[in-house]
Design an enzyme around this catalytic site. Sequence first.
Site, PDB file in Angstrom:
ATOM      1  CB  CYS A  50      33.072  32.231 -36.564  1.00  0.00           C
ATOM      2  SG  CYS A  50      31.671  31.612 -37.457  1.00  0.00           S
ATOM      3  CG  HIS A  98      39.222  17.762 -43.434  1.00  0.00           C
ATOM      4  ND1 HIS A  98      38.397  17.524 -42.356  1.00  0.00           N
ATOM      5  CD2 HIS A  98      39.597  19.069 -43.340  1.00  0.00           C
ATOM      6  CE1 HIS A  98      38.287  18.627 -41.640  1.00  0.00           C
ATOM      7  NE2 HIS A  98      39.003  19.585 -42.214  1.00  0.00           N
TER       8      HIS A  98
END
Lengths: 347, 265
Positions: A50, A98
Amino acid sequence: MNLVVVGLNHRSAPVEVRERLAFPKPALGEATCMLLGAAPLKEAAIISTCNRVELYGLAVDADKALAGMRRYLHDYHGLQDSVAPHLYEFCNNDCITHLLEVVSGLDSMVLGETEILGQVKDAYAAAQQAGATGPALNRLFQKSFAAAKHIRSNTGITQGSTSVANVAVELAEHIFRDLRTSTVMVIGTGAMSEATAKALRSRGAGTILVCGRDRERAAALAGQLGGQPIHYDDWPVEFDRVDIVISATAAPHPIVTPEKLEPLMKARHHRPLFLIDIGVPRDIDRGCGDMENVFLYNMNDLQQIAQENLAAREREIAVCRALIAERVAALAAWLEQNQDSLTQRYA
Amino acid sequence: MTERHYLWFALAFYAAATALTARRLQRGFAAGTLHHVNVALVVAGFLVHTLGLFLRGQHLNRCPLTNLFEVQMFIAWSLVLFYLVIGPSYRVSFLGAFTAPVVLAVVLTALVAPIDVLAKVPKKHSAWVEFHAAIGIVACGALALACVVGLMYLVQERQLKSHHPGRLLLLLPPVDQLDVIGFRLLVVGFALLTVGMIGGAVSHRVVGAWPWPKTVWAVAVWCLYGVLFGGRAMDAWRGRKAACGAITAFVFTLAAFWGATWLSK
């Protein structure tokens, strides 16, 4: 060979954009295969939660691959307008850094949350089952999971809850050895007491009693929590079997005082009692907190702990980054050493 | 190497475990690897400790409980034994971290203080005497661990009552669990103490009168723990009161034993 990532998250894009680019979980495998066909990639994986959507890949030409991945995102979701301003891109060392920050919870909306690790594991499993991963992404993801585990157990990045409801649950878990055998009583039916009771229920709290002046609301909340409604005036009667009290009434004066609590504690054989006072003005007299085996927390206390926990997690970021840097160097060295074998494999 | 050398080695392991405890507290989180190293150090210390006591027993040709040094060494040994049983059974985090410094203090005092003097061996030797002494000391191990658990309870309760709990809150077990473990250790310790007292009464018939200071000490300790047991069993003293009781009673037991031993000379 280059590792590349294109994506967006809660910082780079508002929820309206994120929901348009999200991939349904059951379609992840198929979408990953489509990505391999649409962009010049040798290996691929898609993470979609989400708060983030990220496409990972292994490519001969990083620039062409990134352009193909951007195009694929637009085409797959049939977007009319450009989402390019919301996208970020990283290659090789930055890409590895990342991913490691993502799985460690450093890049999450709630710093240090651990749910993301499971979500990335699911995404990786979907890509692997679809046959979209190879030696490079397999190593990248597997090493990132190991790094996340190491960081979790060797730093304080995941410690201490950062929401009021979870702080209350965490405190309860350090008072009672087993929440499954504990009984929670909710007095008053506000949003915060509902959230706290739900958090306790999700961690296994045994019985939940709900009492409120508005019987219908109390019954509705009890239904939602799988608990049982009781009459507002009956709370002292039920008290001897209660371990945790969440109080959030609109009463102008404290409804629980040391004078009332003293005989109730005796009837409970002085078992520990956790009082959570969410009412404004307060429902529980401060003096109750001075009684033996009684642990009283009000809204201010819980909010302050949540803030302190967040600050403590933020102080751990530098330690986590140092640990991540070590892992990134090792992964980058592996990628460098295996350039020839990867090129041969995908020639 | 003499048995004292082995006991010094055991002390080194316990000291290392204590240093590691300080490190874990400083870092403020439950570092998984450090926890396993901590347990390994305590286990290594326990094995060397056992070897030292065994050699001492062989050298004396009887149970090594003849002087204050040996008694303290035995109490520390049984404390570690109970920790090794209780820790994994109840999955009590950080119990070892609190146990190691207490064991270190007891062993170090025994090794450094001039208390390892050869005791007069009674003419009438009886297996009952050894049984009485050994059971009594094992009971002290359980009660020593109850004292450690009581300390943990007070620390955790302070964290919870302060309203600004530090990370120590997350490292220590729930107060409820510490209260239950403390009570179970008290039950075991008190039961063993009672058996030891009966052994002492039987051996009294065999070897003659015990020195009065030790008799008074034994009866006082048994009565003290009896009161604690009764209070906790009737739910009158639980939580903080029970924890303070366990700590005070154990400190009294050790201090009074020193006093009784000196008075018995």
